[in-house]
Design a protein around this motif. Structure first.
Motif, PDB file in Angstrom:
ATOM      1  N   PHE A 150      -2.582 -68.844  22.127  1.00 14.52           N
ATOM      2  CA  PHE A 150      -2.968 -70.173  22.354  1.00 14.52           C
ATOM      3  C   PHE A 150      -4.004 -70.335  23.522  1.00 14.52           C
ATOM      4  O   PHE A 150      -4.658 -71.294  23.511  1.00 14.52           O
ATOM      5  CB  PHE A 150      -1.545 -70.925  22.690  1.00 14.52           C
ATOM      6  CG  PHE A 150      -0.683 -70.882  21.447  1.00 14.52           C
ATOM      7  CD1 PHE A 150      -0.743 -71.855  20.426  1.00 14.52           C
ATOM      8  CD2 PHE A 150       0.246 -69.901  21.400  1.00 14.52           C
ATOM      9  CE1 PHE A 150      -0.019 -71.676  19.569  1.00 14.52           C
ATOM     10  CE2 PHE A 150       1.191 -69.992  20.492  1.00 14.52           C
ATOM     11  CZ  PHE A 150       1.246 -70.754  19.565  1.00 14.52           C
TER      12      PHE A 150
ATOM     13  N   GLU B 211       4.443 -69.218  18.594  1.00 14.51           N
ATOM     14  CA  GLU B 211       5.224 -70.107  19.472  1.00 14.51           C
ATOM     15  C   GLU B 211       6.807 -69.911  19.783  1.00 14.51           C
ATOM     16  O   GLU B 211       7.155 -70.509  20.617  1.00 14.51           O
ATOM     17  CB  GLU B 211       5.031 -71.411  18.794  1.00 14.51           C
ATOM     18  CG  GLU B 211       6.081 -71.829  17.705  1.00 14.51           C
ATOM     19  CD  GLU B 211       6.012 -70.949  16.348  1.00 14.51           C
ATOM     20  OE1 GLU B 211       4.946 -69.860  16.472  1.00 14.51           O
ATOM     21  OE2 GLU B 211       6.829 -71.416  15.533  1.00 14.51           O
TER      22      GLU B 211
ATOM     23  N   CYS C  12      -3.920 -77.628  13.925  1.00  8.81           N
ATOM     24  CA  CYS C  12      -2.846 -76.602  13.639  1.00  8.81           C
ATOM     25  C   CYS C  12      -1.861 -77.023  12.491  1.00  8.81           C
ATOM     26  O   CYS C  12      -1.181 -77.906  12.549  1.00  8.81           O
ATOM     27  CB  CYS C  12      -2.239 -76.302  14.852  1.00  8.81           C
ATOM     28  SG  CYS C  12      -0.906 -75.024  14.878  1.00  8.81           S
TER      29      CYS C  12
ATOM     30  N   ILE D 183       0.641 -71.363  11.120  1.00  6.49           N
ATOM     31  CA  ILE D 183       1.676 -70.272  11.732  1.00  6.49           C
ATOM     32  C   ILE D 183       2.709 -70.485  10.356  1.00  6.49           C
ATOM     33  O   ILE D 183       3.119 -71.375  10.150  1.00  6.49           O
ATOM     34  CB  ILE D 183       2.348 -70.850  12.971  1.00  6.49           C
ATOM     35  CG1 ILE D 183       1.384 -70.726  13.870  1.00  6.49           C
ATOM     36  CG2 ILE D 183       3.429 -69.891  13.353  1.00  6.49           C
ATOM     37  CD1 ILE D 183       1.699 -71.343  15.438  1.00  6.49           C
TER      38      ILE D 183
ATOM     39  N   VAL E 161      -1.330 -81.382  15.748  1.00  5.65           N
ATOM     40  CA  VAL E 161      -0.289 -80.449  14.960  1.00  5.65           C
ATOM     41  C   VAL E 161       0.162 -81.185  14.003  1.00  5.65           C
ATOM     42  O   VAL E 161       1.009 -82.122  13.995  1.00  5.65           O
ATOM     43  CB  VAL E 161       0.847 -80.069  16.155  1.00  5.65           C
ATOM     44  CG1 VAL E 161       1.993 -79.250  15.406  1.00  5.65           C
ATOM     45  CG2 VAL E 161       0.301 -79.505  17.254  1.00  5.65           C
TER      46      VAL E 161
ATOM     47  N   PRO F 151       1.666 -75.850  11.582  1.00  7.77           N
ATOM     48  CA  PRO F 151       2.820 -75.268  12.051  1.00  7.77           C
ATOM     49  C   PRO F 151       3.898 -74.732  10.901  1.00  7.77           C
ATOM     50  O   PRO F 151       3.751 -75.008   9.686  1.00  7.77           O
ATOM     51  CB  PRO F 151       3.637 -76.201  13.003  1.00  7.77           C
ATOM     52  CG  PRO F 151       3.379 -77.672  12.357  1.00  7.77           C
ATOM     53  CD  PRO F 151       2.034 -77.490  11.474  1.00  7.77           C
TER      54      PRO F 151
ATOM     55  N   HIS G 152       5.594 -65.758  14.246  1.00  6.68           N
ATOM     56  CA  HIS G 152       5.659 -67.073  15.189  1.00  6.68           C
ATOM     57  C   HIS G 152       5.367 -67.007  16.336  1.00  6.68           C
ATOM     58  O   HIS G 152       6.012 -66.636  17.382  1.00  6.68           O
ATOM     59  CB  HIS G 152       7.120 -67.720  14.936  1.00  6.68           C
ATOM     60  CG  HIS G 152       7.405 -68.348  13.572  1.00  6.68           C
ATOM     61  ND1 HIS G 152       7.332 -69.444  13.482  1.00  6.68           N
ATOM     62  CD2 HIS G 152       7.955 -68.067  12.582  1.00  6.68           C
ATOM     63  CE1 HIS G 152       7.561 -69.910  12.161  1.00  6.68           C
ATOM     64  NE2 HIS G 152       7.956 -68.875  11.671  1.00  6.68           N
TER      65      HIS G 152
ATOM     66  N   GLU H 284       7.793 -77.015  19.032  1.00  4.32           N
ATOM     67  CA  GLU H 284       7.672 -75.654  19.790  1.00  4.32           C
ATOM     68  C   GLU H 284       6.068 -75.172  19.931  1.00  4.32           C
ATOM     69  O   GLU H 284       5.442 -74.655  20.815  1.00  4.32           O
ATOM     70  CB  GLU H 284       8.309 -74.492  19.073  1.00  4.32           C
ATOM     71  CG  GLU H 284       9.900 -74.419  19.129  1.00  4.32           C
ATOM     72  CD  GLU H 284      10.474 -75.303  17.884  1.00  4.32           C
ATOM     73  OE1 GLU H 284       9.630 -76.342  17.360  1.00  4.32           O
ATOM     74  OE2 GLU H 284      11.455 -75.225  17.450  1.00  4.32           O
ATOM     75  N   THR H 285       5.357 -75.647  18.856  1.00  5.23           N
ATOM     76  CA  THR H 285       3.898 -75.334  18.665  1.00  5.23           C
ATOM     77  C   THR H 285       2.959 -76.368  19.528  1.00  5.23           C
ATOM     78  O   THR H 285       2.189 -75.636  20.472  1.00  5.23           O
ATOM     79  CB  THR H 285       3.479 -75.270  17.109  1.00  5.23           C
ATOM     80  OG1 THR H 285       4.173 -74.490  16.379  1.00  5.23           O
ATOM     81  CG2 THR H 285       1.990 -74.916  17.113  1.00  5.23           C
TER      82      THR H 285
ATOM     83  N   CYS I 181       8.649 -76.608  12.931  1.00  4.09           N
ATOM     84  CA  CYS I 181       8.141 -75.754  14.275  1.00  4.09           C
ATOM     85  C   CYS I 181       7.123 -76.483  15.077  1.00  4.09           C
ATOM     86  O   CYS I 181       6.406 -75.893  15.857  1.00  4.09           O
ATOM     87  CB  CYS I 181       7.549 -74.437  13.790  1.00  4.09           C
ATOM     88  SG  CYS I 181       8.671 -73.410  12.939  1.00  4.09           S
ATOM     89  N   ASP I 182       6.847 -77.986  14.652  1.00  5.71           N
ATOM     90  CA  ASP I 182       5.913 -78.550  15.414  1.00  5.71           C
ATOM     91  C   ASP I 182       6.136 -78.981  16.856  1.00  5.71           C
ATOM     92  O   ASP I 182       5.300 -78.691  17.608  1.00  5.71           O
ATOM     93  CB  ASP I 182       5.704 -80.027  14.634  1.00  5.71           C
ATOM     94  CG  ASP I 182       6.967 -80.703  14.590  1.00  5.71           C
ATOM     95  OD1 ASP I 182       7.825 -80.101  13.844  1.00  5.71           O
ATOM     96  OD2 ASP I 182       7.118 -81.962  14.606  1.00  5.71           O
TER      97      ASP I 182
END
Ligand SMILES: NC(=O)CC[C@H](N)C(=O)O
Length: 271
Positions: free
Chosen positions: A263, A236, A57, A101, A12, A59, A234, A23-24, A20-21
Motif C-alpha cells: 500500500f 490488508e 481497489c 485482492i 474501494v 477488495p 490478503h 480493512e482495505t 474486506c472493504d
C-alpha cells in the motif's frame, strides 16, 4: 508517473457480499492515502464519481455470493454499466493504479484486465478456478516476489508472509505459451514459495506451500505496465506486526506487518 503531490484518493469498491472493504481502506489510510468505500450501485447512478479517485481497489469477499463463479457477476455488472470507469483506471492516461485482492483479483481476471495483450485470439490466456482439493482454504502462506516484475505494488519487496482465504484461487494458464509470455514479461509478480526463501519457482510446489495447485505457484498477476495488479492473498490482513500469528513468540517486532509495503508503494508512486 503522476506529478501529483497530495495524498492519492482510493475508491474501494463495494458490492453485495464484499467483506474486506473496511480493512482495505484502513491499510490504504495507514499508508497515507485517502480511502473511501463506495457501493457499485452509487457508481452506476453517478459514474462521474470515479473522477475523484486515483486508485481503484477491488477488495476481497464474496461479491454476489460467488454465484455462477467467484467475481463473475460483479465483473459482468462492471462490463455492462461501468466499462468507461474500468477503462479510465486501467488505460486512461496511464496515471492511475488498480489493485484487486482475492475476490477483487477474481473480478479483474473475469474482466481480463490482468492478462491483457497475451492472447492473439479472443480466448482468455488464463483463469482462476477451484483449489485442487475443492474446498475453501484459509492459511498463512509464504510468497516470493519476481524481482524483474514491473508491478508498482511489489517494488522493493522480496518476500511476504500473508494470509490467503479462498476456494476459487487456483491460477491456470491456457497453455505453456500463455504462461511463458506472462512469466517472461514479469507479470507473474507474486508466487507461493516455501519457508526457506527459495524465491520464485516455476515447478508446482506441493500443498500446503502452494495452497491451491496454481500453475507456476502464481499468487498475483500484473498488467504489462505494472499499474494494474491482482493477488489472491490478503496484504490488508497483515498490516500491524501483531497480525502475525506468532507475534507473541518473536524476539523482535518489525515496525509493520508484511502487507503494508504494497500500500505504501502505491501511495509513493504518486509522490
Ligand atoms: N477472501 C476472499 O475474497 C474470498 C474469495 C472468494 N469468495 C473465494 O472463496 O474464492
Amino acid at each position: 508517473m503522476s506529478t501529483q503531490s497530495v495524498a492519492p484518493r482510493v475508491l474501494v469498491l463495494r458490492a453485495p457480499g464484499t467483506n474486506c472493504d473496511e480493512e482495505t481502506a484502513f491499510a490504504f489510510e495507514k499508508a497515507g492515502a485517502i480511502a473511501e468505500r463506495v457501493h457499485v450501485n452509487r457508481l452506476i447512478e453517478n459514474p462521474a464519481l470515479k473522477d475523484r479517485y486515483q486508485i481503484l481497489c477491488f477488495p476481497g469477499g464474496f461479491s454476489y455470493g460467488d454465484d455462477i463463479a467467484a467475481g463473475r457477476i460483479l465483473a459482468t455488472r462492471l462490463r455492462e454499466h461501468l466499462a468507461g470507469m474500468v477503462d479510465s483506471f486501467v488505460h486512461g492516461n496511464g496515471d492511475r493504479l488498480v489493485l484487486g485482492i482475492c475476490n477483487g483479483m477474481q473480478v479483474m481476471m473475469r474482466l481480463g484486465v490482468l492478462t491483457e495483450g497475451v492472447s492473439e485470439d479472443d480466448q482468455p490466456p488464463a483463469t482462476l478456478t477451484w483449489n485442487n482439493h475443492g474446498r475453501f482454504e484459509d492459511r498463512w502462506v509464504h510468497l516470493a516476489v519476481d524481482a524483474k516484475s514491473p508491478c508498482v505494488f511489489t517494488q522493493g519487496i522480496e518476500k511476504m508472509y500473508l494470509p490467503m482465504a479462498h476456494a476459487e484461487g487456483k491460477f491456470v494458464a491456457r497453455d505453456e505459451s500463455a504462461l511463458s509470455r506472462l512469466r517472461d514479461a514479469g507479470r507473474l509478480a507474486v508466487r507461493y514459495t516455501d519457508e526457506s526463501d527459495a524465491g520464485v519457482s516455476d515447478e508446482v510446489l506441493p500443498f500446503p506451500i502452494n495452497p491451491n495447485g496454481a500453475d507456476a505457484n502464481v499468487a498475483g498477476v500484473c498488467d504489462a505496465s505494472g499499474r494494474v495488479f491482482g493477488l489472491m492473498p490478503h496484504p490488508e490482513r497483515h498490516i500491524e506486526a501483531t497480525h502475525h500469528p506468532f507475534w507473541t513468540r518473536r524476539k523482535e517486532q518489525p515496525e509493520h506487518g508484511d502487507g503494508l509495503a504494497m500500500f505504501q508503494n502505491a501511495v509513493q508512486w504518486f509522490a
